[in-house]
Design a protein around this motif. Structure first.
Motif: not given
Length: 115
Positions: A1-11, A50-56
């Motif tokens: 779920m962490q990856y989805l939130k961070s990927f969504f934020t970046i996108m 933390c919203w962008a950390k996982a995907s970044s």
């Protein structure tokens, strides 16, 4: 779920930047505008890091793979690159020299103010 939130934020920031570039017609790529928007949101603490950390972290980890299509695309312009090789080399060296001078000058000025 962490990856989805961070990927969504970046996108979301990316597509907002692309939209700004498309509707204003400025010469700055939309992806750069999106990164600036993400930076501002993080710097102003409107978005928690933390919203962008996982995907970044994932994107940075695999950054070398992301450059492969760009490198292959550059090879389509091999003739153009070889025709303009001296201009590319001289402009790269010249701009590097100017940056070196400016950074050295500013460092000396700022260091002189601290003493």
């Amino acid at each position: 779920m962490q990856y989805l939130k961070s990927f969504f934020t970046i996108m979301v920031c990316l597509y907002i930047g692309k939209g700004i570039q498309h509707f204003t017609g400025i010469a700055v790529p939309g992806s750069v505008i999106g990164m600036l928007i993400l930076f501002l949101l993080l710097a102003l603490q409107w978005v928690p890091p933390c919203w962008a950390k996982a995907s970044s972290e994932l994107l940075i980890k695999h950054m070398a793979v992301l450059f492969v299509p760009v490198a292959v695309g550059v090879m389509n312009y091999y003739d153009l690159l070889t025709q303009n090789a001296w201009a590319i080399i001289l402009s790269t060296l010249g701009s590097s020299f100017v940056i070196l001078l400016v950074v050295g000058f500013l460092t000396q000025k700022l260091k002189g103010k601290q003493s």
